[in-house]
Design a protein around this motif. Sequence first.
Motif, PDB file in Angstrom:
ATOM      1  N   UNK A 178     -29.340   3.696  29.109  1.00 46.03           N
ATOM      2  CA  UNK A 178     -28.340   5.064  29.403  1.00 46.03           C
ATOM      3  C   UNK A 178     -28.972   5.952  29.756  1.00 46.03           C
ATOM      4  N   UNK A 179     -28.067   6.251  31.221  1.00 51.12           N
ATOM      5  CA  UNK A 179     -28.715   8.340  32.000  1.00 51.12           C
ATOM      6  C   UNK A 179     -28.181   9.062  31.775  1.00 51.12           C
ATOM      7  N   UNK A 180     -29.274   9.851  30.708  1.00 50.79           N
ATOM      8  CA  UNK A 180     -29.141  11.036  30.030  1.00 50.79           C
ATOM      9  C   UNK A 180     -29.725  12.486  31.239  1.00 50.79           C
ATOM     10  N   UNK A 181     -29.636  12.690  30.428  1.00 47.66           N
ATOM     11  CA  UNK A 181     -30.778  14.453  31.101  1.00 47.66           C
ATOM     12  C   UNK A 181     -31.248  14.799  30.028  1.00 47.66           C
ATOM     13  N   UNK A 182     -31.447  14.232  28.583  1.00 48.55           N
ATOM     14  CA  UNK A 182     -32.201  14.531  27.754  1.00 48.55           C
ATOM     15  C   UNK A 182     -33.010  12.906  27.558  1.00 48.55           C
ATOM     16  N   UNK A 183     -33.831  13.332  26.505  1.00 49.16           N
ATOM     17  CA  UNK A 183     -35.179  11.845  26.278  1.00 49.16           C
ATOM     18  C   UNK A 183     -34.595  11.105  24.931  1.00 49.16           C
ATOM     19  N   UNK A 184     -33.931  10.042  25.360  1.00 47.43           N
ATOM     20  CA  UNK A 184     -34.010   9.617  23.549  1.00 47.43           C
ATOM     21  C   UNK A 184     -34.954   8.165  23.404  1.00 47.43           C
ATOM     22  N   UNK A 185     -35.109   8.296  22.295  1.00 52.15           N
ATOM     23  CA  UNK A 185     -36.842   7.538  22.694  1.00 52.15           C
ATOM     24  C   UNK A 185     -36.006   5.984  21.953  1.00 52.15           C
ATOM     25  N   UNK A 193     -24.994  -3.721  20.144  1.00 52.09           N
ATOM     26  CA  UNK A 193     -26.503  -3.043  19.519  1.00 52.09           C
ATOM     27  C   UNK A 193     -27.414  -1.907  19.908  1.00 52.09           C
ATOM     28  N   UNK A 194     -27.928  -1.541  18.690  1.00 55.84           N
ATOM     29  CA  UNK A 194     -29.434  -0.340  19.256  1.00 55.84           C
ATOM     30  C   UNK A 194     -30.146  -0.504  18.877  1.00 55.84           C
ATOM     31  N   UNK A 195     -31.545   0.095  19.470  1.00 58.32           N
ATOM     32  CA  UNK A 195     -32.346   0.099  18.885  1.00 58.32           C
ATOM     33  C   UNK A 195     -33.662   0.300  18.917  1.00 58.32           C
ATOM     34  N   UNK A 196     -33.602  -1.162  21.057  1.00 55.01           N
ATOM     35  CA  UNK A 196     -34.694  -0.859  21.739  1.00 55.01           C
ATOM     36  C   UNK A 196     -35.336  -0.038  22.230  1.00 55.01           C
ATOM     37  N   UNK A 197     -36.516  -0.678  23.277  1.00 57.56           N
ATOM     38  CA  UNK A 197     -36.518   0.946  24.270  1.00 57.56           C
ATOM     39  C   UNK A 197     -37.303  -0.355  25.686  1.00 57.56           C
ATOM     40  N   UNK A 198     -37.408   0.708  26.817  1.00 58.22           N
ATOM     41  CA  UNK A 198     -37.530  -0.090  27.422  1.00 58.22           C
ATOM     42  C   UNK A 198     -38.979   0.988  28.383  1.00 58.22           C
ATOM     43  N   UNK A 254     -42.022   8.148  29.649  1.00 56.21           N
ATOM     44  CA  UNK A 254     -42.266   7.157  29.352  1.00 56.21           C
ATOM     45  C   UNK A 254     -41.437   6.399  28.789  1.00 56.21           C
ATOM     46  N   UNK A 255     -40.930   6.736  28.006  1.00 57.84           N
ATOM     47  CA  UNK A 255     -40.271   5.037  27.434  1.00 57.84           C
ATOM     48  C   UNK A 255     -38.404   6.172  27.393  1.00 57.84           C
TER      49      UNK A 255
END
Length: 168
Positions: free
Chosen positions: A118-125, A85-90, A98-99
């Motif tokens: 997920x460890x990414x170099x770009x910001x995933x909201x 599932x996808x959708x939330x954030x920390x 910040x998230x």
Amino acid sequence: MGGELTSVFLKTTNSGMNWTNIQGQNGFIDISFVDSLTGWKCISDNIKKTIDGGITWYLQDLPKGQGINNFILNISNVNSDTIWGGGGYKLFPGSAFTYRAILYRTTNGGTIWEYQIPDTSFRLINLPYVDFINKNTGWAYSYISNNGIHTFTGGDTTFYTGIQQLTA
């Protein structure tokens, strides 16, 4: 479906020839069944499971913890045990990001949900769209940041079931 709440819940048992309205089961964002009886639906900030074809729905417990904003907007079930599932954030106070987006997974039919960041170099909201073709191979996409990720190994090897701050 995706993103919009529907106002009725219809069920067919004969390939769409006839439809029955299941009363009291409206308001879902996404829904997915693995067979005629077992399925999951995303509702705002939670997810529910049915084992009787949609007549009765049971709330699934998502991981809790400081800074976790739980909601699942889209689900992808690999089989009756493994669902992504996808959708939330920390939230991460004080960090450059910040998230960060959360991907949820259960490997026991929803008894225990876990998440990875997920460890990414770009910001995933957030990652409101997920599609997995097996337990390890999948894609997740964010229309907000116009970025996505894919994995052939199940993503990050670290999964969390919930984080609680301990005080002395």
